[in-house]
Each structure stands twice: as structure tokens, then as C-alpha cells.
Design a protein around this motif. Sequence first.
Motif, PDB file in Angstrom:
ATOM      1  N   GLY A  90       8.052  14.522  -0.008  1.00  0.00           N
ATOM      2  CA  GLY A  90       9.426  14.942  -0.251  1.00  0.00           C
ATOM      3  C   GLY A  90      10.232  14.002  -1.118  1.00  0.00           C
ATOM      4  O   GLY A  90      11.449  14.148  -1.226  1.00  0.00           O
ATOM      5  N   HIS A  91       9.578  13.047  -1.749  1.00  0.00           N
ATOM      6  CA  HIS A  91      10.277  12.050  -2.574  1.00  0.00           C
ATOM      7  C   HIS A  91       9.631  12.035  -3.952  1.00  0.00           C
ATOM      8  O   HIS A  91       8.408  12.130  -4.070  1.00  0.00           O
ATOM      9  CB  HIS A  91      10.164  10.680  -1.902  1.00  0.00           C
ATOM     10  N   ARG A  92      10.432  11.899  -4.994  1.00  0.00           N
ATOM     11  CA  ARG A  92       9.889  11.878  -6.351  1.00  0.00           C
ATOM     12  C   ARG A  92       9.577  10.466  -6.833  1.00  0.00           C
ATOM     13  O   ARG A  92       8.828  10.288  -7.777  1.00  0.00           O
ATOM     14  CB  ARG A  92      10.863  12.560  -7.310  1.00  0.00           C
ATOM     15  N   GLY A  93      10.151   9.460  -6.181  1.00  0.00           N
ATOM     16  CA  GLY A  93       9.907   8.080  -6.584  1.00  0.00           C
ATOM     17  C   GLY A  93       8.571   7.567  -6.066  1.00  0.00           C
ATOM     18  O   GLY A  93       7.927   8.188  -5.226  1.00  0.00           O
ATOM     19  N   VAL A  94       8.172   6.433  -6.574  1.00  0.00           N
ATOM     20  CA  VAL A  94       6.908   5.805  -6.197  1.00  0.00           C
ATOM     21  C   VAL A  94       7.177   4.700  -5.184  1.00  0.00           C
ATOM     22  O   VAL A  94       8.158   3.964  -5.288  1.00  0.00           O
ATOM     23  CB  VAL A  94       6.218   5.222  -7.457  1.00  0.00           C
ATOM     24  N   CYS A  95       6.308   4.595  -4.218  1.00  0.00           N
ATOM     25  CA  CYS A  95       6.392   3.556  -3.202  1.00  0.00           C
ATOM     26  C   CYS A  95       5.207   2.609  -3.399  1.00  0.00           C
ATOM     27  O   CYS A  95       4.066   3.062  -3.512  1.00  0.00           O
ATOM     28  CB  CYS A  95       6.346   4.195  -1.822  1.00  0.00           C
ATOM     29  N   ALA A  96       5.463   1.316  -3.429  1.00  0.00           N
ATOM     30  CA  ALA A  96       4.415   0.318  -3.628  1.00  0.00           C
ATOM     31  C   ALA A  96       4.338  -0.620  -2.427  1.00  0.00           C
ATOM     32  O   ALA A  96       5.357  -0.929  -1.808  1.00  0.00           O
ATOM     33  CB  ALA A  96       4.693  -0.496  -4.892  1.00  0.00           C
ATOM     34  N   ILE A  97       3.115  -1.024  -2.115  1.00  0.00           N
ATOM     35  CA  ILE A  97       2.873  -2.006  -1.062  1.00  0.00           C
ATOM     36  C   ILE A  97       1.942  -3.050  -1.662  1.00  0.00           C
ATOM     37  O   ILE A  97       0.805  -2.745  -2.015  1.00  0.00           O
ATOM     38  CB  ILE A  97       2.225  -1.386   0.198  1.00  0.00           C
ATOM     39  N   HIS A  98       2.424  -4.256  -1.797  1.00  0.00           N
ATOM     40  CA  HIS A  98       1.664  -5.333  -2.431  1.00  0.00           C
ATOM     41  C   HIS A  98       0.479  -5.761  -1.581  1.00  0.00           C
ATOM     42  O   HIS A  98       0.499  -5.662  -0.353  1.00  0.00           O
ATOM     43  CB  HIS A  98       2.587  -6.534  -2.683  1.00  0.00           C
ATOM     44  N   ARG A  99      -0.555  -6.236  -2.231  1.00  0.00           N
ATOM     45  CA  ARG A  99      -1.765  -6.695  -1.552  1.00  0.00           C
ATOM     46  C   ARG A  99      -1.464  -7.736  -0.481  1.00  0.00           C
ATOM     47  O   ARG A  99      -2.085  -7.749   0.584  1.00  0.00           O
ATOM     48  CB  ARG A  99      -2.760  -7.273  -2.566  1.00  0.00           C
ATOM     49  N   LEU A 100      -0.491  -8.611  -0.713  1.00  0.00           N
ATOM     50  CA  LEU A 100      -0.160  -9.640   0.273  1.00  0.00           C
ATOM     51  C   LEU A 100       0.444  -9.036   1.542  1.00  0.00           C
ATOM     52  O   LEU A 100       0.282  -9.589   2.633  1.00  0.00           O
ATOM     53  CB  LEU A 100       0.768 -10.688  -0.333  1.00  0.00           C
ATOM     54  N   ALA A 101       1.119  -7.889   1.429  1.00  0.00           N
ATOM     55  CA  ALA A 101       1.609  -7.202   2.626  1.00  0.00           C
ATOM     56  C   ALA A 101       0.421  -6.689   3.436  1.00  0.00           C
ATOM     57  O   ALA A 101       0.427  -6.751   4.670  1.00  0.00           O
ATOM     58  CB  ALA A 101       2.532  -6.050   2.238  1.00  0.00           C
ATOM     59  N   PHE A 102      -0.602  -6.224   2.742  1.00  0.00           N
ATOM     60  CA  PHE A 102      -1.803  -5.768   3.448  1.00  0.00           C
ATOM     61  C   PHE A 102      -2.522  -6.924   4.138  1.00  0.00           C
ATOM     62  O   PHE A 102      -3.140  -6.720   5.181  1.00  0.00           O
ATOM     63  CB  PHE A 102      -2.766  -5.053   2.494  1.00  0.00           C
ATOM     64  N   ARG A 103      -2.432  -8.112   3.590  1.00  0.00           N
ATOM     65  CA  ARG A 103      -3.065  -9.265   4.241  1.00  0.00           C
ATOM     66  C   ARG A 103      -2.497  -9.433   5.655  1.00  0.00           C
ATOM     67  O   ARG A 103      -3.237  -9.667   6.608  1.00  0.00           O
ATOM     68  CB  ARG A 103      -2.862 -10.542   3.425  1.00  0.00           C
ATOM     69  N   ALA A 104      -1.203  -9.287   5.798  1.00  0.00           N
ATOM     70  CA  ALA A 104      -0.576  -9.392   7.123  1.00  0.00           C
ATOM     71  C   ALA A 104      -1.003  -8.228   8.014  1.00  0.00           C
ATOM     72  O   ALA A 104      -1.246  -8.408   9.209  1.00  0.00           O
ATOM     73  CB  ALA A 104       0.943  -9.434   6.991  1.00  0.00           C
ATOM     74  N   LEU A 105      -1.114  -7.039   7.453  1.00  0.00           N
ATOM     75  CA  LEU A 105      -1.489  -5.862   8.240  1.00  0.00           C
ATOM     76  C   LEU A 105      -2.960  -5.884   8.652  1.00  0.00           C
ATOM     77  O   LEU A 105      -3.303  -5.500   9.763  1.00  0.00           O
ATOM     78  CB  LEU A 105      -1.187  -4.587   7.450  1.00  0.00           C
ATOM     79  N   LEU A 106      -3.816  -6.334   7.747  1.00  0.00           N
ATOM     80  CA  LEU A 106      -5.254  -6.380   8.012  1.00  0.00           C
ATOM     81  C   LEU A 106      -5.658  -7.594   8.841  1.00  0.00           C
ATOM     82  O   LEU A 106      -6.722  -7.606   9.450  1.00  0.00           O
ATOM     83  CB  LEU A 106      -6.045  -6.417   6.694  1.00  0.00           C
ATOM     84  N   GLY A 107      -4.834  -8.627   8.804  1.00  0.00           N
ATOM     85  CA  GLY A 107      -5.176  -9.868   9.484  1.00  0.00           C
ATOM     86  C   GLY A 107      -6.148 -10.719   8.683  1.00  0.00           C
ATOM     87  O   GLY A 107      -6.732 -11.662   9.201  1.00  0.00           O
ATOM     88  N   ARG A 108      -6.311 -10.362   7.433  1.00  0.00           N
ATOM     89  CA  ARG A 108      -7.206 -11.087   6.527  1.00  0.00           C
ATOM     90  C   ARG A 108      -6.908 -10.637   5.102  1.00  0.00           C
ATOM     91  O   ARG A 108      -6.231  -9.622   4.899  1.00  0.00           O
ATOM     92  CB  ARG A 108      -8.669 -10.800   6.849  1.00  0.00           C
ATOM     93  N   THR A 109      -7.412 -11.366   4.154  1.00  0.00           N
ATOM     94  CA  THR A 109      -7.266 -10.957   2.764  1.00  0.00           C
ATOM     95  C   THR A 109      -8.234  -9.821   2.493  1.00  0.00           C
ATOM     96  O   THR A 109      -9.419  -9.918   2.806  1.00  0.00           O
ATOM     97  CB  THR A 109      -7.562 -12.134   1.813  1.00  0.00           C
ATOM     98  N   GLY A 110      -7.731  -8.756   1.959  1.00  0.00           N
ATOM     99  CA  GLY A 110      -8.567  -7.608   1.654  1.00  0.00           C
ATOM    100  C   GLY A 110      -8.481  -7.244   0.190  1.00  0.00           C
ATOM    101  O   GLY A 110      -7.505  -7.564  -0.490  1.00  0.00           O
ATOM    102  N   GLY A 111      -9.501  -6.579  -0.268  1.00  0.00           N
ATOM    103  CA  GLY A 111      -9.505  -6.079  -1.637  1.00  0.00           C
ATOM    104  C   GLY A 111      -8.856  -4.712  -1.713  1.00  0.00           C
ATOM    105  O   GLY A 111      -8.390  -4.159  -0.701  1.00  0.00           O
ATOM    106  N   ALA A 112      -8.849  -4.153  -2.896  1.00  0.00           N
ATOM    107  CA  ALA A 112      -8.230  -2.850  -3.117  1.00  0.00           C
ATOM    108  C   ALA A 112      -8.815  -1.779  -2.194  1.00  0.00           C
ATOM    109  O   ALA A 112      -8.066  -0.993  -1.606  1.00  0.00           O
ATOM    110  CB  ALA A 112      -8.389  -2.433  -4.575  1.00  0.00           C
ATOM    111  N   GLU A 113     -10.136  -1.764  -2.030  1.00  0.00           N
ATOM    112  CA  GLU A 113     -10.767  -0.747  -1.183  1.00  0.00           C
ATOM    113  C   GLU A 113     -10.342  -0.895   0.285  1.00  0.00           C
ATOM    114  O   GLU A 113     -10.151   0.101   0.975  1.00  0.00           O
ATOM    115  CB  GLU A 113     -12.287  -0.797  -1.322  1.00  0.00           C
TER     116      GLU A 113
END
Length: 96
Positions: free
Chosen positions: A27-50
Motif C-alpha cells: 500500500g505504499h509507493r516509496g521504497v523501504c531499506a534495511i541496512h546490512r548492519l541492522a540485519f546483524r543485530a537481528l540475526l545475531g551475527r554478520t550475514g550476507g545478502a542471502e
Amino acid sequence: MAGAAVRDADAAQWQPAIDALVFRPSGHRGVCAIHRLAFRALLGRTGGAEDCLAFFAAHRPAFERAAAAKIARRGLDASASLHLTSRDVARAIAAG
């Protein structure tokens, strides 16, 4: 967010130029971005794009809720782009 185009409205994509996952919230036309470093906190480790894309796929409803909450909280225009932080996503996952 130059260069962060999303071709398929339902697909999340990795944008190496900004080292982030991008998607278009429902329902939104804009783009939402989540930086790789935010995923590091979510994953509990450094992760790659996949790893980041897989985490997003497994938790897409939480990412959608986090984006909707930030859009509403900030009063963003329907075409505005935004960034989510690990806190935004973690809060949406916890709220389930």
C-alpha cells in the motif's frame, strides 16, 4: 535513496550500492531499506545478502508492520522512502 529501485512490488531485493535490502511496503509507493548492519543485530551475527533476504522472507509480516508503523508515526507521504532500523523490526517481531 538513489539507486534503490524495486522492480517487483512483491519482491525484496539486495542493493549492493547501499548494502541494504529494499522492498516496497504494501500500500505504499516509496521504497523501504534495511541496512546490512541492522540485519546483524537481528540475526545475531554478520550475514550476507542471502542471509538477510532469507530472514526478511521468514519475517515479512513483521517488516510490513514496522514499515507501516514508521510511516504512520512520521506522517510520511505515500511515495516517501524510509529506512527501518533493527529496533523497528525487533519491536514488530515481538508484537507478533
